[in-house]
Design a protein around this motif. Structure first.
Motif, PDB file in Angstrom:
ATOM      1  N   LEU A   1       6.152 -14.394  -5.583  1.00 28.48           N
ATOM      2  CA  LEU A   1       6.072 -15.755  -6.277  1.00 28.48           C
ATOM      3  C   LEU A   1       5.763 -15.439  -7.720  1.00 28.48           C
ATOM      4  N   LEU A   2       4.874 -14.656  -7.841  1.00 35.64           N
ATOM      5  CA  LEU A   2       4.418 -14.489  -9.244  1.00 35.64           C
ATOM      6  C   LEU A   2       5.715 -13.966 -10.125  1.00 35.64           C
ATOM      7  N   ILE A   3       6.299 -13.039  -9.696  1.00 33.96           N
ATOM      8  CA  ILE A   3       7.430 -12.576 -10.249  1.00 33.96           C
ATOM      9  C   ILE A   3       8.618 -13.466 -10.573  1.00 33.96           C
ATOM     10  N   ILE A   4       8.679 -14.238  -9.511  1.00 32.14           N
ATOM     11  CA  ILE A   4       9.795 -15.562  -9.542  1.00 32.14           C
ATOM     12  C   ILE A   4       9.365 -16.520 -10.533  1.00 32.14           C
ATOM     13  N   ALA A   5       8.148 -16.720 -10.707  1.00 31.96           N
ATOM     14  CA  ALA A   5       7.573 -17.870 -11.582  1.00 31.96           C
ATOM     15  C   ALA A   5       7.671 -17.401 -12.989  1.00 31.96           C
ATOM     16  N   LEU A   6       7.297 -16.124 -13.178  1.00 33.05           N
ATOM     17  CA  LEU A   6       7.743 -15.289 -14.409  1.00 33.05           C
ATOM     18  C   LEU A   6       9.052 -15.132 -14.885  1.00 33.05           C
TER      19      LEU A   6
ATOM     20  N   LEU B   1       4.247  -1.855   0.510  1.00 31.51           N
ATOM     21  CA  LEU B   1       5.236  -1.931   1.524  1.00 31.51           C
ATOM     22  C   LEU B   1       4.956  -0.793   2.675  1.00 31.51           C
ATOM     23  N   ALA B   2       4.708   0.183   2.221  1.00 39.53           N
ATOM     24  CA  ALA B   2       4.232   1.520   3.456  1.00 39.53           C
ATOM     25  C   ALA B   2       3.131   1.278   4.030  1.00 39.53           C
ATOM     26  N   ASN B   3       2.290   0.574   3.636  1.00 40.16           N
ATOM     27  CA  ASN B   3       0.940   0.262   4.343  1.00 40.16           C
ATOM     28  C   ASN B   3       1.079  -0.827   5.272  1.00 40.16           C
ATOM     29  N   ILE B   4       2.175  -1.758   5.016  1.00 41.59           N
ATOM     30  CA  ILE B   4       2.226  -3.082   5.821  1.00 41.59           C
ATOM     31  C   ILE B   4       3.356  -2.435   6.885  1.00 41.59           C
TER      32      ILE B   4
ATOM     33  N   PHE C   1       9.201  -3.573  12.156  1.00 41.27           N
ATOM     34  CA  PHE C   1       9.649  -3.046  11.079  1.00 41.27           C
ATOM     35  C   PHE C   1      10.797  -3.447  10.429  1.00 41.27           C
ATOM     36  N   PHE C   2      11.953  -4.225  11.318  1.00 45.53           N
ATOM     37  CA  PHE C   2      13.130  -4.685  10.784  1.00 45.53           C
ATOM     38  C   PHE C   2      12.521  -6.033   9.921  1.00 45.53           C
ATOM     39  N   GLY C   3      11.516  -6.820  10.304  1.00 44.38           N
ATOM     40  CA  GLY C   3      11.145  -8.029   9.551  1.00 44.38           C
ATOM     41  C   GLY C   3      10.534  -7.499   8.241  1.00 44.38           C
ATOM     42  N   VAL C   4       9.864  -6.354   8.179  1.00 44.92           N
ATOM     43  CA  VAL C   4       9.156  -5.960   6.909  1.00 44.92           C
ATOM     44  C   VAL C   4      10.053  -5.192   5.827  1.00 44.92           C
ATOM     45  N   VAL C   5      11.148  -4.485   6.655  1.00 42.18           N
ATOM     46  CA  VAL C   5      12.157  -4.090   5.936  1.00 42.18           C
ATOM     47  C   VAL C   5      12.982  -5.366   5.086  1.00 42.18           C
ATOM     48  N   LEU C   6      13.192  -6.306   5.606  1.00 43.03           N
ATOM     49  CA  LEU C   6      13.774  -7.504   4.988  1.00 43.03           C
ATOM     50  C   LEU C   6      12.908  -7.969   3.797  1.00 43.03           C
ATOM     51  N   LEU C   7      11.770  -8.015   4.390  1.00 45.13           N
ATOM     52  CA  LEU C   7      10.651  -8.624   3.253  1.00 45.13           C
ATOM     53  C   LEU C   7      10.605  -7.870   2.020  1.00 45.13           C
ATOM     54  N   GLY C   8      10.477  -6.390   2.250  1.00 43.60           N
ATOM     55  CA  GLY C   8      10.694  -5.399   1.476  1.00 43.60           C
ATOM     56  C   GLY C   8      11.899  -5.308   0.475  1.00 43.60           C
ATOM     57  N   GLY C   9      13.040  -5.469   1.198  1.00 45.47           N
ATOM     58  CA  GLY C   9      14.106  -5.588   0.274  1.00 45.47           C
ATOM     59  C   GLY C   9      14.156  -6.757  -0.663  1.00 45.47           C
ATOM     60  N   VAL C  10      13.463  -8.111  -0.197  1.00 45.45           N
ATOM     61  CA  VAL C  10      13.560  -9.200  -0.880  1.00 45.45           C
ATOM     62  C   VAL C  10      12.570  -8.865  -2.005  1.00 45.45           C
TER      63      VAL C  10
ATOM     64  N   MET D   1      -2.615  -8.177   3.417  1.00 44.78           N
ATOM     65  CA  MET D   1      -1.332  -7.391   2.500  1.00 44.78           C
ATOM     66  C   MET D   1      -0.138  -8.098   2.650  1.00 44.78           C
ATOM     67  N   PHE D   2       0.126  -8.945   3.659  1.00 48.81           N
ATOM     68  CA  PHE D   2       1.200  -9.985   3.764  1.00 48.81           C
ATOM     69  C   PHE D   2       1.037 -10.872   2.847  1.00 48.81           C
ATOM     70  N   PHE D   3      -0.074 -11.686   2.759  1.00 54.15           N
ATOM     71  CA  PHE D   3      -0.414 -12.620   1.522  1.00 54.15           C
ATOM     72  C   PHE D   3      -0.237 -12.103   0.228  1.00 54.15           C
TER      73      PHE D   3
END
Length: 222
Positions: A206-211, A178-181, A131-140, A197-199
């Protein structure tokens, strides 16, 4: 700064934002107070929520924390300051620095929100490391999305309402994802479709960064 390479320009801008944040500590403490007070009020209202509600409320809290913490990164920049940056740095370096700074800030805020939620709302999480890892990914993910939205809103006469209007149809799929993950952290049974779901989450980031890298130079000219 024109003699600097893009990496040096980006790191210099990140350092500038960090220095401003340290000088204007009221902004950081304001977000921190928002986290603690929100979680505490939820505790007073419903005490210890069940697993599904705990998970849902945590991501809603993190959403509003992100709006308060990340949105100000562009909205606090006035026209004169933006014009000055326009003459000094490349627009992609500018948006990259904002992305890096907001990712660092939101990662810290995500950890603080998790700690406060566990203290005040209990700990129904079975797999805390996951969950800690998912929280960091979600924050990013949240910081990347709202940095892009704040950049657009900043070019529309600093209209924060525009960011909220544009963000609603984009943030709902991200929050549901994020809630499902994160649901796997509350159960011992393997959740099918989790790698996909992670992919999907990584691809969305990556799409948002590219945009942001493609569109921001055009917004910058306006």
């Amino acid at each position: 700064m024109k003699q600097f390479n893009p990496i040096q320009q980006t790191l210099t801008l990140v350092k500038k934002d960090l220095v401003l944040e340290l000088r204007q500590k009221y902004a950081f403490y304001g977000v921190l107070l928002y986290i603690v007070s929100t979680v505490f009020v939820i505790n007073l209202m419903i005490d210890r929520p069940e697993e599904k509600m705990w998970n849902a409320m945590f991501w809603v809290i993190l959403l509003f924390v992100c709006v308060n913490a990340v949105a100000k990164s562009f909205l606090q920049e006035n026209r004169g300051r933006l014009l000055n940056f326009y003459s000094l740095v490349h627009p992609r370096c500018f948006i990259a620095a904002k992305l890096i700074y907001n990712i660092l800030l939101m990662s810290l805020m995500s950890v603080i929100a998790l700690v406060c939620s566990v203290i005040f709302l209990g700990n129904p999480i079975i797999s805390m490391g996951y969950f800690f890892g998912v929280v960091l990914l979600g924050g990013v993910s949240l910081s990347i999305l709202f940095t892009m939205l704040a950049a657009i809103a900043a070019q529309a006469n600093q209209n924060a309402a525009l960011m909220a209007i544009m963000g609603f149809p984009l943030i709902m799929p991200l929050l549901m994802l994020l809630a499902n993950i994160s649901r796997s952290a509350f159960i011992t049974v393997y959740q099918p479709g989790l790698p996909k779901m992670f992919f999907l989450l990584g691809g969305l980031d990556l799409l948002i960064i590219a945009l942001a890298m493609i569109l921001f130079p055009f917004l910058w000219k306006d």
